[in-house]
Design a protein around this motif. Structure first.
Motif, PDB file in Angstrom:
ATOM      1  N   LYS A   8       0.849  -1.187   0.000  1.00 43.29           N
ATOM      2  CA  LYS A   8       0.000   0.000   0.000  1.00 43.29           C
ATOM      3  C   LYS A   8       0.883   1.234   0.000  1.00 43.29           C
ATOM      4  O   LYS A   8       1.856   1.317   0.753  1.00 43.29           O
ATOM      5  CB  LYS A   8      -0.916  -0.003   1.229  1.00 43.29           C
ATOM      6  CG  LYS A   8      -1.887   1.162   1.289  1.00 43.29           C
ATOM      7  CD  LYS A   8      -2.925   0.964   2.374  1.00 43.29           C
ATOM      8  CE  LYS A   8      -2.311   1.044   3.747  1.00 43.29           C
ATOM      9  NZ  LYS A   8      -3.329   1.046   4.822  1.00 43.29           N
ATOM     10  N   LYS A   9       0.557   2.185  -0.863  1.00 45.79           N
ATOM     11  CA  LYS A   9       1.325   3.424  -0.943  1.00 45.79           C
ATOM     12  C   LYS A   9       1.005   4.298   0.267  1.00 45.79           C
ATOM     13  O   LYS A   9      -0.153   4.649   0.494  1.00 45.79           O
ATOM     14  CB  LYS A   9       1.003   4.158  -2.244  1.00 45.79           C
ATOM     15  CG  LYS A   9       1.777   5.455  -2.431  1.00 45.79           C
ATOM     16  CD  LYS A   9       1.438   6.086  -3.770  1.00 45.79           C
ATOM     17  CE  LYS A   9       2.166   7.403  -3.957  1.00 45.79           C
ATOM     18  NZ  LYS A   9       1.884   8.021  -5.280  1.00 45.79           N
ATOM     19  N   LYS A  79      -7.339  -7.292  -0.606  1.00 43.69           N
ATOM     20  CA  LYS A  79      -6.675  -7.419  -1.904  1.00 43.69           C
ATOM     21  C   LYS A  79      -6.073  -8.800  -2.055  1.00 43.69           C
ATOM     22  O   LYS A  79      -5.386  -9.294  -1.156  1.00 43.69           O
ATOM     23  CB  LYS A  79      -5.577  -6.354  -2.029  1.00 43.69           C
ATOM     24  CG  LYS A  79      -4.886  -6.319  -3.364  1.00 43.69           C
ATOM     25  CD  LYS A  79      -5.806  -5.802  -4.467  1.00 43.69           C
ATOM     26  CE  LYS A  79      -5.041  -5.624  -5.775  1.00 43.69           C
ATOM     27  NZ  LYS A  79      -5.927  -5.173  -6.871  1.00 43.69           N
ATOM     28  N   GLY A 116       0.829  -0.219 -10.240  1.00 44.73           N
ATOM     29  CA  GLY A 116      -0.320   0.385  -9.579  1.00 44.73           C
ATOM     30  C   GLY A 116      -1.265   0.990 -10.592  1.00 44.73           C
ATOM     31  O   GLY A 116      -1.013   0.965 -11.803  1.00 44.73           O
ATOM     32  N   THR A 117      -2.363   1.548 -10.101  1.00 44.16           N
ATOM     33  CA  THR A 117      -3.335   2.227 -10.950  1.00 44.16           C
ATOM     34  C   THR A 117      -3.139   3.730 -10.805  1.00 44.16           C
ATOM     35  O   THR A 117      -3.234   4.262  -9.692  1.00 44.16           O
ATOM     36  CB  THR A 117      -4.771   1.845 -10.566  1.00 44.16           C
ATOM     37  OG1 THR A 117      -4.916   0.429 -10.659  1.00 44.16           O
ATOM     38  CG2 THR A 117      -5.781   2.510 -11.484  1.00 44.16           C
ATOM     39  N   LYS A 119      -3.579   7.824 -10.974  1.00 42.18           N
ATOM     40  CA  LYS A 119      -4.676   8.690 -10.556  1.00 42.18           C
ATOM     41  C   LYS A 119      -5.556   9.050 -11.759  1.00 42.18           C
ATOM     42  O   LYS A 119      -5.055   9.401 -12.830  1.00 42.18           O
ATOM     43  CB  LYS A 119      -4.136   9.983  -9.938  1.00 42.18           C
ATOM     44  CG  LYS A 119      -3.450   9.797  -8.602  1.00 42.18           C
ATOM     45  CD  LYS A 119      -3.009  11.145  -8.059  1.00 42.18           C
ATOM     46  CE  LYS A 119      -2.310  11.008  -6.722  1.00 42.18           C
ATOM     47  NZ  LYS A 119      -1.855  12.323  -6.208  1.00 42.18           N
ATOM     48  N   ARG A 175      -3.483   0.945 -15.523  1.00 44.32           N
ATOM     49  CA  ARG A 175      -2.427   0.136 -14.896  1.00 44.32           C
ATOM     50  C   ARG A 175      -1.075   0.619 -15.399  1.00 44.32           C
ATOM     51  O   ARG A 175      -0.816   0.643 -16.606  1.00 44.32           O
ATOM     52  CB  ARG A 175      -2.644  -1.335 -15.256  1.00 44.32           C
ATOM     53  CG  ARG A 175      -1.689  -2.306 -14.558  1.00 44.32           C
ATOM     54  CD  ARG A 175      -2.025  -3.729 -15.003  1.00 44.32           C
ATOM     55  NE  ARG A 175      -1.323  -4.735 -14.240  1.00 44.32           N
ATOM     56  CZ  ARG A 175      -0.140  -5.251 -14.582  1.00 44.32           C
ATOM     57  NH1 ARG A 175       0.477  -4.834 -15.677  1.00 44.32           N
ATOM     58  NH2 ARG A 175       0.423  -6.189 -13.827  1.00 44.32           N
ATOM     59  N   GLY A 201      -0.464   5.904  -8.547  1.00 45.04           N
ATOM     60  CA  GLY A 201      -1.552   5.715  -7.600  1.00 45.04           C
ATOM     61  C   GLY A 201      -1.626   6.787  -6.536  1.00 45.04           C
ATOM     62  O   GLY A 201      -0.673   7.539  -6.300  1.00 45.04           O
ATOM     63  N   ALA A 202      -2.775   6.847  -5.893  1.00 42.67           N
ATOM     64  CA  ALA A 202      -2.997   7.788  -4.807  1.00 42.67           C
ATOM     65  C   ALA A 202      -2.510   7.188  -3.494  1.00 42.67           C
ATOM     66  O   ALA A 202      -2.200   5.995  -3.408  1.00 42.67           O
ATOM     67  CB  ALA A 202      -4.485   8.140  -4.705  1.00 42.67           C
ATOM     68  N   ASN A 204      -2.641   5.462  -0.033  1.00 39.43           N
ATOM     69  CA  ASN A 204      -3.446   4.350   0.468  1.00 39.43           C
ATOM     70  C   ASN A 204      -3.978   3.418  -0.630  1.00 39.43           C
ATOM     71  O   ASN A 204      -4.787   2.537  -0.351  1.00 39.43           O
ATOM     72  CB  ASN A 204      -4.616   4.838   1.322  1.00 39.43           C
ATOM     73  CG  ASN A 204      -4.166   5.445   2.646  1.00 39.43           C
ATOM     74  OD1 ASN A 204      -3.178   4.997   3.221  1.00 39.43           O
ATOM     75  ND2 ASN A 204      -4.867   6.456   3.103  1.00 39.43           N
ATOM     76  N   SER A 205      -3.516   3.617  -1.867  1.00 38.89           N
ATOM     77  CA  SER A 205      -3.927   2.700  -2.938  1.00 38.89           C
ATOM     78  C   SER A 205      -3.026   1.460  -2.917  1.00 38.89           C
ATOM     79  O   SER A 205      -1.867   1.514  -2.488  1.00 38.89           O
ATOM     80  CB  SER A 205      -3.832   3.392  -4.305  1.00 38.89           C
ATOM     81  OG  SER A 205      -2.498   3.774  -4.575  1.00 38.89           O
ATOM     82  N   PHE A 206      -3.566   0.340  -3.390  1.00 31.70           N
ATOM     83  CA  PHE A 206      -2.812  -0.915  -3.409  1.00 31.70           C
ATOM     84  C   PHE A 206      -1.844  -0.934  -4.581  1.00 31.70           C
ATOM     85  O   PHE A 206      -2.156  -0.453  -5.683  1.00 31.70           O
ATOM     86  CB  PHE A 206      -3.757  -2.110  -3.497  1.00 31.70           C
ATOM     87  CG  PHE A 206      -4.572  -2.315  -2.257  1.00 31.70           C
ATOM     88  CD1 PHE A 206      -3.980  -2.748  -1.083  1.00 31.70           C
ATOM     89  CD2 PHE A 206      -5.937  -2.088  -2.260  1.00 31.70           C
ATOM     90  CE1 PHE A 206      -4.728  -2.950   0.058  1.00 31.70           C
ATOM     91  CE2 PHE A 206      -6.700  -2.283  -1.126  1.00 31.70           C
ATOM     92  CZ  PHE A 206      -6.087  -2.708   0.051  1.00 31.70           C
TER      93      PHE A 206
END
Length: 211
Positions: A8-9, A79, A116-117, A119, A175, A201-202, A204-206
């Protein structure tokens, strides 16, 4: 078996490198992950390990997944990701319900890939999405053309717009894989790793960390 974890970021910080430079770094909570399934060539046709990370509420977990986690002897997780076997770690074996942490895989000086994904930016124009410079300056009566895309195709031939033309549209939310990020620090007691550079990713994103 695989060399990777779900994480987690947490955010960004800065670390002084060996050459004295102050490097922008990202803090990632890498694990602890639980082995929820071990796949083999005999039963599944290939070797892989399924890992789960992050606590989830039982009321929000489907019944099928509740049984899946119960079989592994763990609580529901948020997750789940599968890591296929790599030749470099072919000798490692994992057991159902085993907990794996950042210190099991990563050490200072290692290079990792982070997936990650990105933003989501919503619907954006060509200047923000593709870096266009606009049609021109605000001379000759052009008062509303500063961020316009300009011409997108000829008239008589081909009388259409080619596929793949860079135009306005949805931006972000995809992705993204960032390769070869150096691990600057590993903090085992907090399950944290610090990598040089930015990751998608933001907060708290996985993310998925692969070695």
């Amino acid at each position: 078996m695989p060399l990777g974890l779900i994480g987690k970021k947490i955010g960004m910080t800065s670390v002084f490198g060996a050459d004295g430079r102050n490097l922008a770094c990202t803090v990632i909570q890498a694990g602890p992950c639980v082995v929820t399934q071990v796949k083999s060539e005999d039963t599944d046709g290939y070797r892989a390990v399924q890992l789960a990370f992050g606590e989830a509420k039982e009321k929000n977990t489907p019944e099928a997944m509740k049984g899946h986690f119960k079989k592994a002897g763990t609580t529901p997780k948020r997750k789940v990701a599968e890591f296929k076997a790599m030749r470099a770690a072919a000798e490692r074996t994992f057991e159902l319900g085993q907990e794996v942490t950042a210190s099991d895989f990563f050490a200072e000086g290692d290079f990792v890939d982070v997936i990650g994904t990105s933003k989501g930016k919503g619907f954006q124009g060509v200047v923000k999405r593709h870096g266009f410079g606009g049609v021109g300056q605000s001379t000759h009566g052009q008062h509303n053309r500063m961020r316009a895309p300009g011409s997108v195709g000829a008239s008589s031939f081909p009388s259409r717009v080619f596929k793949g033309q860079r135009m306005a549209g949805r931006m972000g939310g995809k992705r993204v894989k960032v390769k070869n990020l150096r691990v600057m620090k590993v903090i085992p007691e907090s399950h944290l790793i610090v990598v040089a550079g930015a990751i998608p990713g933001a907060i708290n994103s996985f993310v998925r960390i692969e070695k």
